[in-house]
Scaffold this active site. Structure first.
Site, PDB file in Angstrom:
ATOM      1  N   ASP A 103       0.841  -1.212   0.000  1.00  0.00           N
ATOM      2  CA  ASP A 103       0.000   0.000   0.000  1.00  0.00           C
ATOM      3  C   ASP A 103       0.869   1.252   0.000  1.00  0.00           C
ATOM      4  O   ASP A 103       1.689   1.449   0.892  1.00  0.00           O
ATOM      5  CB  ASP A 103      -0.899  -0.016   1.246  1.00  0.00           C
ATOM      6  CG  ASP A 103      -2.065   0.950   1.130  1.00  0.00           C
ATOM      7  OD1 ASP A 103      -1.841   2.119   0.748  1.00  0.00           O
ATOM      8  OD2 ASP A 103      -3.202   0.542   1.435  1.00  0.00           O
ATOM      9  N   HIS A 147      -2.755  -0.259  -2.640  1.00  0.00           N
ATOM     10  CA  HIS A 147      -3.939   0.395  -2.091  1.00  0.00           C
ATOM     11  C   HIS A 147      -5.124   0.225  -3.046  1.00  0.00           C
ATOM     12  O   HIS A 147      -4.965   0.302  -4.253  1.00  0.00           O
ATOM     13  CB  HIS A 147      -3.638   1.894  -1.901  1.00  0.00           C
ATOM     14  CG  HIS A 147      -4.672   2.641  -1.135  1.00  0.00           C
ATOM     15  ND1 HIS A 147      -4.763   2.571   0.232  1.00  0.00           N
ATOM     16  CD2 HIS A 147      -5.650   3.481  -1.523  1.00  0.00           C
ATOM     17  CE1 HIS A 147      -5.762   3.339   0.653  1.00  0.00           C
ATOM     18  NE2 HIS A 147      -6.315   3.897  -0.413  1.00  0.00           N
TER      19      HIS A 147
END
Length: 239
Positions: free
Chosen positions: A177, A208
């Protein structure tokens, strides 16, 4: 103002403590049903969030997505999530968003949804990115029947509130992420490891918003696994 909702077609109005705001509704074929309040990313209640509500309804849940940005700009629907203009628009709203007021709005939504005629009274809160952070904050500050958080940015900044978490919480983290550093992920996991009600899953190689239908980093396999875990968790906690 009383905490209640007025239904209209695929929308309802939540009469919250701070004012009235809209919410998108997706109903399952069979009512009575437990409910899931779906919390948006920085793009508003857009096509992706509406699709998520539809998928939850297919799983037999009453899904309701409140307009979290109603104070700033009611009805935000940024559906071109890969465009720079929509991204910048969403970021401006995200940065100005009052998270403390947001917890009140979410709790007001939960209370209104629990009282809907088709609802069993059991309500979970599920969110993505900003919405996932708000799931965590609502769970630790106000309590919910259950919470599901997909890659909640900034969660590590509120870990001093983790003692308030008593509700079952399921958290999904993407290991790569770009908005939640590996150090932040380690902190989140360590804090939640102390809570028997919390479960954290990591998704190796994922970025993400790997579960966002229209996102640049969408990964069908990882998204399917996360959703499978989510549906099993919701059925266990709400039925």
């Amino acid at each position: 103002m009383s905490e209640q909702g007025t239904m209209m077609n695929d929308h309802m109005t939540i009469k919250g403590r701070d004012g009235a705001f809209g919410a998108y509704v997706s109903r399952p074929n069979t009512l009575l049903a437990p409910a899931v309040v779906v919390l948006q990313e920085l793009f508003g209640v857009n096509a992706d969030i509406r699709k998520t509500c539809g998928e939850l309804a297919e799983q037999g849940f009453l899904a309701v997505a409140p307009d979290l940005f109603w104070r700033q700009e009611p009805g935000v629907d940024l559906s071109n999530v890969t465009s720079e203009a929509d991204w910048q628009h969403g970021v401006r709203l995200y940065q100005a968003y009052d998270r403390d007021a947001g917890v009140r709005d979410i709790k007001d939504t939960v209370n209104a949804v629990a009282k809907l005629a088709g609802c069993t009274g059991r309500v979970a809160v599920l969110g993505y990115c900003l919405g996932a952070l708000m799931v965590f904050l609502t769970a630790v500050r106000d309590g919910v029947d259950a919470g599901v958080a997909y890659h909640g940015g900034d969660t590590e900044k509120y870990l001093d509130e983790v003692d308030g978490l008593h509700a079952p919480l399921l958290m999904h983290l993407a290991e790569e992420d770009e908005f939640i550093s590996k150090a932040a992920q380690t902190e989140i996991k360590a804090a939640l490891a102390k809570k028997s009600s919390a479960t954290v899953y990591s998704y190796p190689g994922q970025n993400h918003a790997f579960s966002r239908h229209s996102g640049a980093h969408y990964n069908a396999e990882a998204a399917a696994l996360a959703h499978e875990r989510t549906y099993a968790f919701l059925n266990r906690q709400l039925r």
